[in-house]
Design a protein around this motif. Structure first.
Motif, PDB file in Angstrom:
ATOM      1  N   CYS A   1       0.847  -1.197   0.000  1.00  0.00           N
ATOM      2  CA  CYS A   1       0.000   0.000   0.000  1.00  0.00           C
ATOM      3  C   CYS A   1       0.875   1.237   0.000  1.00  0.00           C
ATOM      4  N   ASN A   2       0.290   2.337  -0.436  1.00  0.00           N
ATOM      5  CA  ASN A   2       0.993   3.615  -0.299  1.00  0.00           C
ATOM      6  C   ASN A   2       0.649   4.220   1.062  1.00  0.00           C
TER       7      ASN A   2
ATOM      8  N   LEU B   1      -0.489  -3.376  -4.812  1.00  0.00           N
ATOM      9  CA  LEU B   1      -0.088  -4.698  -5.271  1.00  0.00           C
ATOM     10  C   LEU B   1      -0.502  -5.717  -4.228  1.00  0.00           C
ATOM     11  N   TYR B   2      -0.937  -6.884  -4.670  1.00  0.00           N
ATOM     12  CA  TYR B   2      -1.182  -7.996  -3.752  1.00  0.00           C
ATOM     13  C   TYR B   2      -0.989  -9.290  -4.532  1.00  0.00           C
ATOM     14  N   ASN B   3      -0.719 -10.370  -3.803  1.00  0.00           N
ATOM     15  CA  ASN B   3      -0.479 -11.635  -4.481  1.00  0.00           C
ATOM     16  C   ASN B   3      -1.655 -12.594  -4.298  1.00  0.00           C
ATOM     17  N   ALA B   4      -1.525 -13.774  -4.895  1.00  0.00           N
ATOM     18  CA  ALA B   4      -2.597 -14.770  -4.846  1.00  0.00           C
ATOM     19  C   ALA B   4      -2.874 -15.222  -3.416  1.00  0.00           C
ATOM     20  N   ALA B   5      -1.827 -15.307  -2.591  1.00  0.00           N
ATOM     21  CA  ALA B   5      -2.031 -15.709  -1.198  1.00  0.00           C
ATOM     22  C   ALA B   5      -2.877 -14.673  -0.449  1.00  0.00           C
TER      23      ALA B   5
ATOM     24  N   LEU C   1      -6.894  -3.504  -6.449  1.00  0.00           N
ATOM     25  CA  LEU C   1      -5.947  -2.427  -6.725  1.00  0.00           C
ATOM     26  C   LEU C   1      -6.650  -1.082  -6.652  1.00  0.00           C
ATOM     27  N   GLY C   2      -6.021  -0.141  -5.969  1.00  0.00           N
ATOM     28  CA  GLY C   2      -6.582   1.196  -5.828  1.00  0.00           C
ATOM     29  C   GLY C   2      -7.588   1.335  -4.708  1.00  0.00           C
ATOM     30  N   ARG C   3      -8.011   0.218  -4.144  1.00  0.00           N
ATOM     31  CA  ARG C   3      -8.959   0.295  -3.026  1.00  0.00           C
ATOM     32  C   ARG C   3      -8.208   0.584  -1.730  1.00  0.00           C
TER      33      ARG C   3
END
Length: 107
Positions: free
Chosen positions: A29-30, A37-41, A59-61
């Protein structure tokens, strides 16, 4: 300017590829709490059909829809003094999360 933008995009793709291979849930997160960014886990943990969580990860949330704002802000303050922050919290759906937050600093 075009070369710099292309370089940043290439770095983003490399980071995304690396993070996607990790077994641990990763959420980037910013400072404003926007998910970059986030991954499948992380998707499986936070968006895997749990009522209340599934529509919040994206993304962006805002991460504040998933993790309590005050805990995140406290972790950010802690990271200004040290390398990372740890805390345990629950999602809106009642899932417990053990969080390790670490800053990503520029060169």
């Amino acid at each position: 300017m075009r070369d710099a933008k292309a370089g940043v995009e290439e770095e983003r793709k490399r980071l995304a590829a690396l993070v996607s291979e990790l077994d641990q849930a990763v959420l980037v997160c910013n400072r404003d709490g926007r998910i970059l960014l986030y991954n499948a886990a992380a998707q499986a943990l936070l968006g895997g059909g749990q009522a209340g969580d599934a529509s919040l990860l994206g993304l962006g949330r805002s991460v504040f829809g998933i993790i309590d704002r005050n805990l995140v802000l406290h972790a950010v303050e802690s990271m200004e003094r040290q390398q990372g922050a740890h805390f345990v919290t629950a999602t809106a759906a009642g899932r417990l999360l053990r969080v390790h937050a670490a800053p990503v600093r520029g060169a």
